[in-house]
Design a protein around this motif. Sequence first.
Motif, PDB file in Angstrom:
ATOM      1  N   GLY A 152      30.214  37.725  50.300  1.00  0.00           N
ATOM      2  CA  GLY A 152      29.520  38.251  51.458  1.00  0.00           C
ATOM      3  C   GLY A 152      28.942  39.633  51.180  1.00  0.00           C
ATOM      4  N   LEU A 153      27.986  40.043  52.007  1.00  0.00           N
ATOM      5  CA  LEU A 153      27.262  41.286  51.761  1.00  0.00           C
ATOM      6  C   LEU A 153      28.187  42.493  51.788  1.00  0.00           C
ATOM      7  N   TYR A 154      29.095  42.553  52.739  1.00  0.00           N
ATOM      8  CA  TYR A 154      30.005  43.699  52.830  1.00  0.00           C
ATOM      9  C   TYR A 154      30.930  43.764  51.623  1.00  0.00           C
ATOM     10  N   ASP A 155      31.426  42.619  51.183  1.00  0.00           N
ATOM     11  CA  ASP A 155      32.303  42.591  50.009  1.00  0.00           C
ATOM     12  C   ASP A 155      31.559  43.020  48.749  1.00  0.00           C
ATOM     13  N   ILE A 156      30.290  42.668  48.656  1.00  0.00           N
ATOM     14  CA  ILE A 156      29.486  43.079  47.497  1.00  0.00           C
ATOM     15  C   ILE A 156      29.377  44.596  47.441  1.00  0.00           C
ATOM     16  N   HIS A 157      29.101  45.213  48.576  1.00  0.00           N
ATOM     17  CA  HIS A 157      28.935  46.671  48.581  1.00  0.00           C
ATOM     18  C   HIS A 157      30.266  47.386  48.357  1.00  0.00           C
ATOM     19  N   ILE A 158      31.354  46.787  48.779  1.00  0.00           N
ATOM     20  CA  ILE A 158      32.669  47.359  48.480  1.00  0.00           C
ATOM     21  C   ILE A 158      32.942  47.305  46.984  1.00  0.00           C
ATOM     22  N   LYS A 159      32.633  46.185  46.372  1.00  0.00           N
ATOM     23  CA  LYS A 159      32.859  46.038  44.938  1.00  0.00           C
ATOM     24  C   LYS A 159      31.966  46.983  44.133  1.00  0.00           C
ATOM     25  N   LEU A 160      30.727  47.195  44.575  1.00  0.00           N
ATOM     26  CA  LEU A 160      29.812  48.076  43.856  1.00  0.00           C
ATOM     27  C   LEU A 160      30.289  49.524  43.849  1.00  0.00           C
ATOM     28  N   GLN A 161      31.125  49.888  44.810  1.00  0.00           N
ATOM     29  CA  GLN A 161      31.659  51.243  44.858  1.00  0.00           C
ATOM     30  C   GLN A 161      33.014  51.346  44.168  1.00  0.00           C
ATOM     31  N   SER A 162      33.468  50.278  43.517  1.00  0.00           N
ATOM     32  CA  SER A 162      34.720  50.279  42.751  1.00  0.00           C
ATOM     33  C   SER A 162      35.917  50.677  43.604  1.00  0.00           C
ATOM     34  N   VAL A 163      35.930  50.235  44.845  1.00  0.00           N
ATOM     35  CA  VAL A 163      37.024  50.555  45.765  1.00  0.00           C
ATOM     36  C   VAL A 163      38.216  49.638  45.476  1.00  0.00           C
ATOM     37  N   PRO A 164      39.432  50.156  45.418  1.00  0.00           N
ATOM     38  CA  PRO A 164      40.620  49.309  45.209  1.00  0.00           C
ATOM     39  C   PRO A 164      40.976  48.538  46.470  1.00  0.00           C
ATOM     40  N   PHE A 165      40.170  47.556  46.781  1.00  0.00           N
ATOM     41  CA  PHE A 165      40.314  46.771  48.008  1.00  0.00           C
ATOM     42  C   PHE A 165      41.241  45.591  47.751  1.00  0.00           C
ATOM     43  N   LEU A 166      42.202  45.392  48.632  1.00  0.00           N
ATOM     44  CA  LEU A 166      43.141  44.278  48.509  1.00  0.00           C
ATOM     45  C   LEU A 166      42.694  43.143  49.418  1.00  0.00           C
ATOM     46  N   HIS A 167      42.395  42.002  48.815  1.00  0.00           N
ATOM     47  CA  HIS A 167      41.965  40.847  49.589  1.00  0.00           C
ATOM     48  C   HIS A 167      43.173  40.192  50.258  1.00  0.00           C
ATOM     49  N   TRP A 168      42.921  39.062  50.894  1.00  0.00           N
ATOM     50  CA  TRP A 168      43.992  38.455  51.683  1.00  0.00           C
ATOM     51  C   TRP A 168      45.169  38.023  50.812  1.00  0.00           C
ATOM     52  N   ASP A 169      44.880  37.505  49.653  1.00  0.00           N
ATOM     53  CA  ASP A 169      45.947  36.985  48.793  1.00  0.00           C
ATOM     54  C   ASP A 169      45.733  37.452  47.363  1.00  0.00           C
ATOM     55  N   ALA A 170      46.807  37.401  46.596  1.00  0.00           N
ATOM     56  CA  ALA A 170      46.713  37.707  45.172  1.00  0.00           C
ATOM     57  C   ALA A 170      45.915  36.613  44.473  1.00  0.00           C
ATOM     58  N   PRO A 171      45.351  36.902  43.288  1.00  0.00           N
ATOM     59  CA  PRO A 171      44.626  35.858  42.543  1.00  0.00           C
ATOM     60  C   PRO A 171      45.473  34.613  42.358  1.00  0.00           C
ATOM     61  N   ALA A 172      44.824  33.460  42.457  1.00  0.00           N
ATOM     62  CA  ALA A 172      45.553  32.186  42.468  1.00  0.00           C
ATOM     63  C   ALA A 172      46.346  31.948  41.199  1.00  0.00           C
ATOM     64  N   THR A 173      45.911  32.477  40.083  1.00  0.00           N
ATOM     65  CA  THR A 173      46.578  32.210  38.801  1.00  0.00           C
ATOM     66  C   THR A 173      47.455  33.373  38.340  1.00  0.00           C
ATOM     67  N   SER A 174      47.938  34.178  39.282  1.00  0.00           N
ATOM     68  CA  SER A 174      48.677  35.391  38.915  1.00  0.00           C
ATOM     69  C   SER A 174      50.191  35.230  38.984  1.00  0.00           C
ATOM     70  N   HIS A 175      50.691  34.017  39.188  1.00  0.00           N
ATOM     71  CA  HIS A 175      52.138  33.839  39.288  1.00  0.00           C
ATOM     72  C   HIS A 175      52.856  34.136  37.977  1.00  0.00           C
ATOM     73  N   SER A 176      52.134  34.105  36.885  1.00  0.00           N
ATOM     74  CA  SER A 176      52.775  34.384  35.596  1.00  0.00           C
ATOM     75  C   SER A 176      53.055  35.869  35.396  1.00  0.00           C
ATOM     76  N   LEU A 177      52.439  36.724  36.211  1.00  0.00           N
ATOM     77  CA  LEU A 177      52.656  38.165  36.103  1.00  0.00           C
ATOM     78  C   LEU A 177      53.813  38.592  36.987  1.00  0.00           C
TER      79      LEU A 177
END
Length: 738
Positions: free
Chosen positions: A532-557
């Motif tokens: 989405g447009l808002y998420d794109i602009h957040i990412k372009l500013q390198s903001v440490p934004f936490l989404h709703w869930d952890a990455p789906a393949t991160s259980h190994s960490l």
Amino acid sequence: MANIAKKVSWSSRGDEPAQGEGTPLLNGTGAARYSRQVTCLFTWYLESVVSRPKEIPHNEKLLSLKYESLDYDNSENQLFLEEERRMSQMGFKCLEMSRWLVCALIGILTGLIACFIDIVVENLAGLKYQVIQQNIERFTETGGLSISLILWVLLNSAFVMVGSVIVAFFEPIAAGSGIPQIKCYLNGVKIPRVVRLKTLVVKVCGVICSVVGGLAVGKEGPMIHSGAVVAAGISQGRSTSLKRDFKVIMQQFLKVSGLAGGVLFSLEEGASFWNQMLTWRIFFASMISTFTLNFFMSIYHNKPGDFSNPGLINFGRFDSDVSGLLGALFNVLNYWLTILRIRYIHRPCLQVMEAVLVAAVTATVSFTMIYFSDDCQPLGEDQLEEYPLQLFCADGEYNSMATAVFNTPERSVRSLFHSPAGSYNPVTLGIFTITYFFLACWTYGLTVSAGVFIPSLLIGAAWGRLFGILLTLADPGKYALIGAAAQLGGIVRMTLSLTVIMVEATGNVTYGLPIMLVLMTAKIVGDYFVEGLYDIHIKLQSVPFLHWDAPATSHSLTAREVMSSPVTCFNLVEKVGTIVDVLSNTSTNHNGFPVVSRLSDGCEPGKICGLILRSQLIVLLKHKVFVERARSRLNQRKLQLKDFRDAYPRFPPIQSIHVSQDERECMMDLTEFMNPTPYTVTQETSLPRVFKLFRALGLRHLIVVDSDNQVVGLVTRKDLARYHLGKHGLEELQLAQT
């Protein structure tokens, strides 16, 4: 860490040190700092005068270290617990009543600001269009319409220049809609200056100038930002701009700052205490329930509803697919435009020049479309056109293209929704849709206060009405409504809040089913290509934004792999000099410190006893809360929780606290002021579990301990935000001071 060039932030003043807690300070003495500042200023002058502006490199694989987290979790130290225990039941009732009163005051002031913006925009825009209309009517007969074009361009450029200047030079954080910043704020990221009174003033004045200046923008996004500033200011009970403290401290109202701008929108876009997957399931169940109810009720009454005919349902399916694709195209184009702006248009003067250029081009393109349009419609008694232009049409007729472009965007949307069938030519709608699509895409991201809500509705309403004319003989206003909702959903990916907004706007609940269908499909189709447009602009500013869930393949960490270590800890009774040295260390700039009980040999890590914040330590140093002073009775009164609240939210930097050489040898007892029950996890805790605990509770620090309850690491927002799903699976972003 690799050296990178500084990237422009939302405020465009990333090199200006913010005041208060967590302020990045330059290394070295004052003279050395002054020398470097003079050198940097001279270098900037040579680059700006002698050479061309250099490109600012952009790297999406970076996560900025300049953003700090907000403290949503209360520090339940002894002072806090003593105050809570002293409060009677009547005191709690009074506190709860005061919170409701504060919420009411927030709503009233936010509404008044919205009314002020609406009234000023309507009056100024009306005056501008009346002047241009009279000028066009005069020169249509005598010739010389180029003068009308120049007048239109000059008026638009003048308003936009004023709005862009106050944003670029006085408060750059007021640029844009403000929704990405507020979304980050609700997510727990501290965006500098986002809820300042100065930001509010510039935001209000800027959005008025942008809309009156004829840009393809809306004022709804800035209204959400304005409501957030009002709520944050009232809840803090003080203003640094006015230098006034109203003695009303309600730190718990951080969430209200976003909710004041729109309840469902804030919950959907930014709330941390909401299960999004459960909401999607409820949304789906509601859609099925609504469909079932409409289906059987139509059979019972033997009177199918408006949205039961196959033509409209098929249009809804086609509409949502198209809107998802158009939304993805809009976001991709705006993404590359934003990267170009970050790299090349990063100086305030260039930003103002671009805004004025867009205003001039918008006026020129609008005038050209009106001039070459031959879509003439008869004027009726119930016509909705506020400023009808006759131009080359016959007497008693008006130019239909002018209804769409020679108006404020809100009135244009209203016309597309409510104008009777035959009010628009398909060619007119097609040309307007394509032109306005690219103008809106170019406009969003300028250094002006503006939103994308209304432009998205206008684009969707135009092509929705167009397809309604081409596919059916029914009322095209209904198709305009569905197209508007789908287009906005395809760009910003809103679902629940947009459904409620559109249903409330129409006053007809039967519109809910097709709107639900198109929004869900538009979101699914759009998400397949781009965010989405808002998420794109957040990412372009390198903001440490936490989404709703952890990455789906991160259980190994596990927590051991993502935590930061070694950890700077303090003893229960610590030397003042040690505390001052740690707080003054600009290479680390930590904001939370575990308090431990050291073992006898001092080699092994100590067992966790609590957590104390940088802000608390600064207040303790400021008030000289030393063990020796307490024993000698030099400290006249006991420190209270009020002393910490008085310093909130902008705590003084450690450099402003004077500690003598003798005081450095004193000891400080942290037992009474630390949080004795901080949240902890073991080293083997999986990343998804750490992520869920951190995000749901709004934490700033999460301590990692071993089996003996000894501190081995610390998890912060940036440790979690740097992991995301990329094209090649789980990827890790680099941390950099951008």
